[in-house]
Design a protein around this motif. Structure first.
Motif, mmCIF file in Angstrom:
data_model
loop_
_atom_site.group_PDB
_atom_site.id
_atom_site.type_symbol
_atom_site.label_atom_id
_atom_site.label_comp_id
_atom_site.label_asym_id
_atom_site.label_seq_id
_atom_site.Cartn_x
_atom_site.Cartn_y
_atom_site.Cartn_z
ATOM 1 N N ASN A 42 0.810 -1.230 0.000
ATOM 2 C CA ASN A 42 0.000 0.000 0.000
ATOM 3 C C ASN A 42 0.839 1.274 0.000
ATOM 4 O O ASN A 42 0.500 2.257 0.675
ATOM 5 N N LEU A 43 1.906 1.259 -0.760
ATOM 6 C CA LEU A 43 2.738 2.457 -0.863
ATOM 7 C C LEU A 43 2.044 3.454 -1.782
ATOM 8 O O LEU A 43 1.739 3.146 -2.930
ATOM 9 N N ALA A 44 1.765 4.645 -1.265
ATOM 10 C CA ALA A 44 0.946 5.587 -2.022
ATOM 11 C C ALA A 44 1.497 7.006 -2.027
ATOM 12 O O ALA A 44 0.981 7.855 -2.761
ATOM 13 N N PHE A 45 2.534 7.276 -1.238
ATOM 14 C CA PHE A 45 3.044 8.630 -1.123
ATOM 15 C C PHE A 45 4.574 8.620 -1.065
ATOM 16 O O PHE A 45 5.196 7.575 -0.866
ATOM 17 N N VAL A 46 5.160 9.816 -1.230
ATOM 18 C CA VAL A 46 6.608 9.992 -1.093
ATOM 19 C C VAL A 46 6.849 11.194 -0.192
ATOM 20 O O VAL A 46 6.229 12.255 -0.361
ATOM 21 N N SER A 47 7.761 11.039 0.749
ATOM 22 C CA SER A 47 8.121 12.137 1.628
ATOM 23 C C SER A 47 9.019 13.125 0.886
ATOM 24 O O SER A 47 10.048 12.720 0.334
ATOM 25 N N PRO A 48 8.667 14.413 0.865
ATOM 26 C CA PRO A 48 9.520 15.398 0.190
ATOM 27 C C PRO A 48 10.834 15.647 0.918
ATOM 28 O O PRO A 48 11.753 16.237 0.352
ATOM 29 N N LYS A 49 10.926 15.204 2.158
ATOM 30 C CA LYS A 49 12.169 15.390 2.921
ATOM 31 C C LYS A 49 13.132 14.231 2.721
ATOM 32 O O LYS A 49 14.308 14.417 2.406
ATOM 33 N N SER A 50 12.629 13.009 2.923
ATOM 34 C CA SER A 50 13.512 11.843 2.880
ATOM 35 C C SER A 50 13.628 11.211 1.506
ATOM 36 O O SER A 50 14.583 10.476 1.238
ATOM 37 N N GLY A 51 12.658 11.457 0.621
ATOM 38 C CA GLY A 51 12.655 10.785 -0.669
ATOM 39 C C GLY A 51 12.276 9.319 -0.562
ATOM 40 O O GLY A 51 12.570 8.528 -1.453
ATOM 41 N N SER A 52 11.596 8.964 0.507
ATOM 42 C CA SER A 52 11.190 7.576 0.738
ATOM 43 C C SER A 52 9.686 7.426 0.586
ATOM 44 O O SER A 52 8.921 8.377 0.778
ATOM 45 N N ALA A 53 9.267 6.201 0.269
ATOM 46 C CA ALA A 53 7.852 5.905 0.132
ATOM 47 C C ALA A 53 7.171 5.891 1.492
ATOM 48 O O ALA A 53 7.807 5.636 2.525
ATOM 49 N N VAL A 54 5.864 6.167 1.479
ATOM 50 C CA VAL A 54 5.053 6.148 2.692
ATOM 51 C C VAL A 54 3.765 5.394 2.373
ATOM 52 O O VAL A 54 3.139 5.641 1.337
ATOM 53 N N SER A 55 3.376 4.492 3.243
ATOM 54 C CA SER A 55 2.161 3.711 3.013
ATOM 55 C C SER A 55 0.917 4.530 3.336
ATOM 56 O O SER A 55 0.989 5.571 3.999
ATOM 57 N N VAL A 56 -0.215 4.029 2.888
ATOM 58 C CA VAL A 56 -1.487 4.705 3.134
ATOM 59 C C VAL A 56 -1.712 4.888 4.632
ATOM 60 O O VAL A 56 -2.085 5.974 5.104
ATOM 61 N N GLY A 57 -1.494 3.821 5.412
ATOM 62 C CA GLY A 57 -1.732 3.899 6.846
ATOM 63 C C GLY A 57 -0.810 4.889 7.539
ATOM 64 O O GLY A 57 -1.244 5.681 8.381
#
Length: 245
Positions: A163-178
């Motif tokens: 459920n990876l749906a976002f990217v952090s503009p700071k770390s450049g890492s994926a973020v899950s929906v939850g």
């Protein structure tokens, strides 16, 4: 590199003297190289030394420190594409950013292959969506090859690959929906095609992808300094957005 003979993609051409030009071009094995073309601004040479063209490049220099003299013979012309506003803007950007950020004489064979593929896609694709997706992937690869790759394989908060749906503009890492709950407006939306999904992306997906790569290119490689170059990309994104509307 005192001498070189290789196929090369023309990335930038700058006038030098009354009639000459300095060409910067990407090769598969030697990376980005530069050379002075005598008569490079002549009627005969201008159609050859156009950004995006594939040429047979010959470089000769007396020393490693000297700017090499160069000759170029046309192998593949992208001149017809430069007469179309959207493809022209894409070629202008992708070759300009390559010339601006790659160090000279360091091999990046993956980038050479990817840039060739982007240029071929621009020429062959039936819609901008197809080559714009290739462009976003090329920008992602630029970041990775120069040491600023994004981590899109697992959630930075949970370590999960689901459920990876976002990217952090700071770390450049994926973020899950939850993990993103309540913070969605602070994150970039992650389109599936940037993670290698086979489903063709929509143009909205492509534009979301270009938002991500553009943010990190500006922050990590261009450092916000090259406004002229960034304006080239902004015009391209604006044209792509209007193509969707």
């Amino acid at each position: 590199m005192a001498s070189l003979s290789a196929d090369a993609i023309v990335c930038a051409v700058r006038a030098h003297g009354e009639h000459g030009a300095i060409v910067r071009a990407l090769t598969q094995d030697a990376g980005l190289v530069a050379g002075y073309v005598r008569g490079g601004r002549s009627t005969r040479m201008r159609p050859i030394l156009m950004s995006g063209n594939l040429v047979a490049l010959e470089l000769r220099a007396r020393t490693e420190e000297q700017l090499a003299g160069a000759t170029a013979e046309l192998l593949t012309s992208r001149a017809p594409l430069l007469a179309e506003p959207l493809p022209s803007a894409a070629i202008d950007w992708v070759t300009s950013v390559t010339a601006a950020i790659l160090p000279e004489s360091q091999p990046y064979p993956a980038l050479y292959s990817a840039l060739s593929a982007v240029l071929d896609a621009i020429g062959a694709a039936s819609s901008a969506r197809q080559w714009a997706a290739a462009l976003a992937r090329y920008e992602l690869l630029l970041l990775a090859e120069l040491g600023f790759g994004l981590d899109l394989d697992e959630c930075v908060a949970t370590g999960s690959a689901s459920n990876l749906a976002f990217v952090s503009p700071k770390s450049g890492s994926a973020v899950s929906v939850g993990a993103a709950a309540g913070y969605e407006d602070r994150l970039f939306r992650l389109p599936a095609f940037l993670r290698g999904a086979d489903t063709p992306p929509s143009m909205g997906d492509v534009l979301d992808g270009l938002v991500i790569t553009g943010h990190f290119l500006d922050r990590d490689l261009l450092d916000g300094r090259n406004r002229d170059l960034l304006s080239v990309r902004e015009r391209l994104i604006d044209r792509l957005g209007r193509a969707v509307a």
